[in-house]
Enzyme design. Structure first.
Site, short mmCIF file in Angstrom:
data_model
loop_
_atom_site.label_atom_id
_atom_site.label_comp_id
_atom_site.label_asym_id
_atom_site.label_seq_id
_atom_site.Cartn_x
_atom_site.Cartn_y
_atom_site.Cartn_z
N ASN A 10 83.15 15.06 -31.02
CA ASN A 10 82.17 16.06 -30.88
C ASN A 10 80.85 15.36 -30.54
O ASN A 10 80.16 14.64 -31.44
CB ASN A 10 82.05 16.78 -32.29
N LYS A 12 78.06 16.29 -29.91
CA LYS A 12 76.82 17.12 -30.24
C LYS A 12 75.94 17.20 -28.83
O LYS A 12 76.35 16.88 -27.75
CB LYS A 12 76.35 16.44 -31.52
N HIS A 96 81.37 25.71 -35.46
CA HIS A 96 80.61 24.36 -35.89
C HIS A 96 79.69 24.79 -37.00
O HIS A 96 78.86 25.71 -37.13
CB HIS A 96 80.38 23.49 -35.10
N GLU A 98 76.87 23.38 -37.71
CA GLU A 98 75.70 23.32 -37.35
C GLU A 98 75.40 24.66 -36.55
O GLU A 98 74.20 25.27 -36.50
CB GLU A 98 75.30 22.19 -36.28
N GLU A 168 86.06 20.95 -41.84
CA GLU A 168 84.92 20.05 -42.07
C GLU A 168 83.93 20.53 -43.21
O GLU A 168 83.14 21.41 -43.20
CB GLU A 168 83.94 20.05 -40.82
N GLY A 174 78.03 13.88 -41.11
CA GLY A 174 76.99 12.95 -40.75
C GLY A 174 76.42 12.18 -41.82
O GLY A 174 75.25 11.64 -41.82
N SER A 208 82.59 12.67 -41.21
CA SER A 208 82.14 11.19 -41.53
C SER A 208 83.67 10.33 -41.34
O SER A 208 84.10 9.69 -42.19
CB SER A 208 81.80 10.85 -42.79
N GLY A 229 82.46 13.10 -34.95
CA GLY A 229 80.88 13.15 -34.60
C GLY A 229 80.41 11.79 -34.31
O GLY A 229 80.74 10.98 -33.43
C1 PEP Z 1 80.99 16.84 -36.76
O1 PEP Z 1 79.79 17.31 -36.28
O2 PEP Z 1 82.07 17.66 -36.20
C2 PEP Z 1 81.49 15.60 -37.54
C3 PEP Z 1 82.63 15.34 -38.09
O3 PEP Z 1 80.30 14.73 -37.56
P1 PEP Z 1 80.35 12.92 -38.31
O4 PEP Z 1 81.71 12.62 -37.71
O5 PEP Z 1 79.29 12.64 -37.78
O6 PEP Z 1 80.30 13.55 -39.67
#
Ligand code: PEP
Length: 252
Positions: A10, A12, A96, A98, A168, A174, A208, A229
């Site tokens: 992803n 973003k 998602h 966000e 998630e 993040g 993460s 991400g």
């Molecule tokens: C995401 O935004 O889908 C995600 C998993 O981000 P990160 O890996 O940075 O935590």
């Protein structure tokens, strides 16, 4: 899609057509040794999709969008429909956290987007997950079950097997603080049993996931791969994460 290793980047709101081209070229080489062992997709900003489809035309690496609109066309300024994406992508992220938090995406909108994508034969990657507050209050199972029932409860048995769900936890996205493998596995077991059963759906962990924890996470029986991400923004790190995730999957 069928249950098996699945890793989606992803990106973003990072990358542009030029950096996407460089990434695709570098990643294609790095992924050569394992591209047949997993389904891999790069979920990119809309403006990068055409470039990626040119660069990855002869590759097994899939391409994904990060959102879509459910109506096929119309007076919806700024939106991109699932139908418009059909020629460009294999999969599309939906719901998602966000988008839910910053842009007001609701479970009802998720449900419509999932149906629109399935009608175009695009695989939806549906994100669910609880906030830190809900987690600390012991309400994780209740929260993800409610999201799955409201977002996916309308699907037929066949459609249930054609989707990907990404668990998630919002507090893990993040932050560098991933869920533990055991806890993520247990929550994904709850998701699998929701909405009349999702045994056939591919289930990802996201939040993460890094090269250093991918093996342990993917060793869990319910975790088929990752939605990644930050660690997907560097082709070397994403490739290393997939190699380690595949090791975990092989060991389970
Ligand atoms: C995401 O935004 O889908 C995600 C998993 O981000 P990160 O890996 O940075 O935590």
């Amino acid at each position: 899609v069928s249950r098996g290793p699945f890793f989606a980047a992803n990106w973003k709101m990072y990358m542009d057509p030029e950096t996407a081209r460089d990434y695709a070229n570098a990643f294609e080489l790095l992924a050569e040794p394992f591209v047949d062992d997993a389904y891999i997709a790069l979920c990119a900003p809309f403006v990068c999709l055409e470039t990626l489809s040119e660069e990855l035309e002869d590759s097994e690496i899939g391409i994904g969008a990060q959102d879509c609109y459910w109506e096929p066309e119309g007076a919806f300024t700024g939106e991109i429909s699932a139908r418009m994406l059909r020629e460009l992508v294999d999969c599309c992220i939906v719901g998602h956290s966000e988008r839910r938090r910053l842009f007001g995406e609701t479970d009802e909108m998720v449900a419509r987007k999932v149906s629109a994508l399935l009608a175009q034969e695009i695989t939806p990657i549906v994100c669910v997950g609880e906030s830190l507050e809900e987690n600390q209050a012991g309400r994780t199972a209740e929260r993800v079950t409610a999201q799955v029932v409201a977002g996916l409860g309308h699907l037929t048995d066949e459609q249930r097997g054609a989707i990907v769900i990404a668990y998630e936890p919002i507090w893990a996205i993040g932050t560098g603080l991933a869920d533990t493998p055991e806890s993520a596995n247990a929550t994904i077991a709850v998701i699998r049993s929701a909405a009349g059963g999702l045994d056939q759906a591919v289930m990802l962990y996201g939040g993460s996931m890094k090269p250093g924890n991918a093996e342990a996470l993917c060793r869990q029986p319910n975790i088929d791969g990752g939605l990644v991400g930050s660690a997907s923004l560097d082709p070397g790190a994403f490739a290393e994460l997939i190699v380690n995730g595949l090791k975990g999957g092989d060991a389970r």
